[in-house]
Design a protein around this motif. Structure first.
Motif, short mmCIF file in Angstrom:
data_model
loop_
_atom_site.label_atom_id
_atom_site.label_comp_id
_atom_site.label_asym_id
_atom_site.label_seq_id
_atom_site.Cartn_x
_atom_site.Cartn_y
_atom_site.Cartn_z
N SER A 12 11.32 -0.48 -4.70
CA SER A 12 10.02 -0.67 -5.37
C SER A 12 9.51 0.67 -5.89
N PRO A 13 10.27 1.30 -6.79
CA PRO A 13 10.05 2.72 -7.08
C PRO A 13 8.92 3.01 -8.06
N ALA A 14 8.02 3.90 -7.68
CA ALA A 14 7.15 4.56 -8.64
C ALA A 14 7.96 5.65 -9.32
N GLY A 15 7.41 6.20 -10.41
CA GLY A 15 8.05 7.32 -11.07
C GLY A 15 8.93 6.97 -12.24
N ILE A 16 9.19 5.66 -12.46
CA ILE A 16 10.05 5.25 -13.57
C ILE A 16 9.23 4.63 -14.69
N ILE A 17 8.34 3.71 -14.34
CA ILE A 17 7.39 3.13 -15.29
C ILE A 17 6.01 3.16 -14.64
N ARG A 18 4.99 2.98 -15.44
CA ARG A 18 3.65 2.87 -14.88
C ARG A 18 3.49 1.55 -14.16
N LEU A 19 2.85 1.60 -13.00
CA LEU A 19 2.64 0.37 -12.24
C LEU A 19 1.66 -0.54 -12.98
N LYS A 20 1.95 -1.83 -12.96
CA LYS A 20 1.08 -2.81 -13.59
C LYS A 20 0.05 -3.29 -12.57
N VAL A 21 -1.21 -3.26 -12.96
CA VAL A 21 -2.28 -3.76 -12.09
C VAL A 21 -3.03 -4.84 -12.88
N ASP A 22 -2.77 -6.10 -12.54
CA ASP A 22 -3.43 -7.19 -13.24
C ASP A 22 -4.85 -7.36 -12.69
N PRO A 23 -5.69 -8.14 -13.38
CA PRO A 23 -7.10 -8.27 -12.95
C PRO A 23 -7.26 -8.75 -11.51
N GLU A 24 -6.41 -9.67 -11.07
CA GLU A 24 -6.53 -10.16 -9.70
C GLU A 24 -6.24 -9.05 -8.69
N LEU A 25 -5.21 -8.25 -8.97
CA LEU A 25 -4.90 -7.12 -8.10
C LEU A 25 -6.03 -6.08 -8.11
N ALA A 26 -6.55 -5.81 -9.29
CA ALA A 26 -7.62 -4.82 -9.41
C ALA A 26 -8.86 -5.24 -8.62
N LEU A 27 -9.23 -6.51 -8.73
CA LEU A 27 -10.41 -7.00 -8.02
C LEU A 27 -10.20 -6.96 -6.51
N ALA A 28 -9.02 -7.42 -6.05
CA ALA A 28 -8.74 -7.41 -4.61
C ALA A 28 -8.71 -6.00 -4.05
N SER A 29 -8.16 -5.06 -4.83
CA SER A 29 -8.09 -3.67 -4.38
C SER A 29 -9.47 -3.05 -4.30
N ALA A 30 -10.33 -3.37 -5.29
CA ALA A 30 -11.69 -2.82 -5.28
C ALA A 30 -12.47 -3.32 -4.07
N ARG A 31 -12.33 -4.60 -3.77
CA ARG A 31 -13.02 -5.15 -2.60
C ARG A 31 -12.53 -4.49 -1.32
N TRP A 32 -11.22 -4.27 -1.24
CA TRP A 32 -10.64 -3.63 -0.05
C TRP A 32 -11.17 -2.21 0.11
N LEU A 33 -11.28 -1.46 -0.98
CA LEU A 33 -11.75 -0.09 -0.89
C LEU A 33 -13.24 -0.01 -0.59
N LEU A 34 -14.02 -0.92 -1.18
CA LEU A 34 -15.47 -0.87 -0.99
C LEU A 34 -15.88 -1.41 0.38
N ARG A 35 -15.20 -2.47 0.81
CA ARG A 35 -15.49 -3.06 2.13
C ARG A 35 -14.17 -3.38 2.82
N PRO A 36 -13.61 -2.39 3.50
CA PRO A 36 -12.29 -2.58 4.10
C PRO A 36 -12.32 -3.43 5.38
N THR A 37 -12.64 -4.69 5.21
CA THR A 37 -12.59 -5.62 6.33
C THR A 37 -11.19 -6.20 6.45
N THR A 38 -10.89 -6.78 7.59
CA THR A 38 -9.58 -7.42 7.78
C THR A 38 -9.36 -8.51 6.75
N GLU A 39 -10.42 -9.28 6.47
CA GLU A 39 -10.29 -10.37 5.50
C GLU A 39 -9.96 -9.85 4.11
N HIS A 40 -10.64 -8.79 3.67
CA HIS A 40 -10.39 -8.22 2.35
C HIS A 40 -8.98 -7.61 2.28
N THR A 41 -8.57 -6.97 3.36
CA THR A 41 -7.22 -6.39 3.39
C THR A 41 -6.16 -7.47 3.30
#
Length: 251
Positions: A107-136
């Motif tokens: 699963s290598p970084a460094g070859i292409i830019r990682l794709k972050v779709d809207p669902e991933l972006a939203l879930a990641s933002a919730r995890w960072l802002l409120r790192p609860t077990t449910e959000h993680t």
């Protein structure tokens, strides 16, 4: 610099974990690899672990590459196979030590830019802002194959990490000339068929174009390699570490 080692044998493996990971989190990887080879896991500086907490202010990937070269010199061993996961794969590509005999990139970084779709972006933002077990757990469901539950240990660790640390972003692709130079040595690249960050349909053509390597797609795997899929990783490592012997059938 913190290094954790296990296993014996003439072939030496250096495992470089991904973003937010370390030897303690990668014990499953260490157990699987050290059953066949002498294996060392590095806690990268600037990542949560036992090494230096400071991060380079700029040229992060080049700095990590030089750091890995220094680690290989400290290990005082030649013909080392470097196994890199996610960010760790980009670090393995950035390192140019003559002690490296080959690379296995999962699963290598460094070859292409990682794709972050809207669902991933939203879930990641919730995890960072409120790192609860449910959000993680909600976020990590996007890191594994559909219908697969993320391991509880990963959920607990990622929750703790977001509570206590500041995560790093994925690095940009390395220059084409560096990727081409790394392809002059044995190199195997594997990605999960359900990896949303690095979809095989995008990574495969880029890998062929930059390194002239065919991508290995691991069935039933997402971006996060769960313990039950480590047999697939071991089989890929065996292609570089034991090229003359038959590899085990991936589980």
């Amino acid at each position: 610099m913190s290094l954790t080692s296990a296993g014996t044998g003439p072939t030496r493996i250096l495992l470089v974990p991904g973003t937010g990971s370390n030897a303690a989190v990668a014990l499953g990887w260490l157990h699987a690899l050290s059953a066949r080879w002498a294996t060392t896991v590095v806690d990268l500086p600037g990542q949560p672990g036992l090494s230096d907490p400071r991060r380079p202010p700029r040229s992060r990937l080049a700095w990590y590459g030089r750091t890995l070269d220094e680690i290989l010199t400290t290990m005082d061993g030649d013909d080392v196979v470097v196994v890199g996961n996610s960010l760790g794969a980009a670090v393995a590509l950035a390192a140019g030590s003559p002690r490296i005999a080959g690379r296995v990139l999962i699963s290598p970084a460094g070859i292409i830019r990682l794709k972050v779709d809207p669902e991933l972006a939203l879930a990641s933002a919730r995890w960072l802002l409120r790192p609860t077990t449910e959000h993680t757990r909600t976020m990590l469901r996007l890191f594994v194959a559909p219908g697969t539950a993320p391991p509880d240990t990963e959920v607990q660790w990622m929750t703790l990490m977001a509570t206590s640390c500041r995560t790093t972003l994925a690095p940009p692709p390395l220059p084409a000339e560096i990727l081409a130079r790394r392809a002059e040595q044995p190199c195997v690249v594997g990605v999960g068929e359900h990896d949303r960050f690095l979809p095989p349909a995008r990574l495969g053509p880029a890998l062929r174009r930059t390194m002239n390597i065919d991508l290995r797609v691991m069935p039933g795997v997402g971006h996060l390699t769960t313990p039950k899929h480590l047999g697939k990783v071991v089989a890929l490592v065996a292609e570089v570490a034991d090229p003359t012997s038959s590899s085990p059938t991936p589980e």
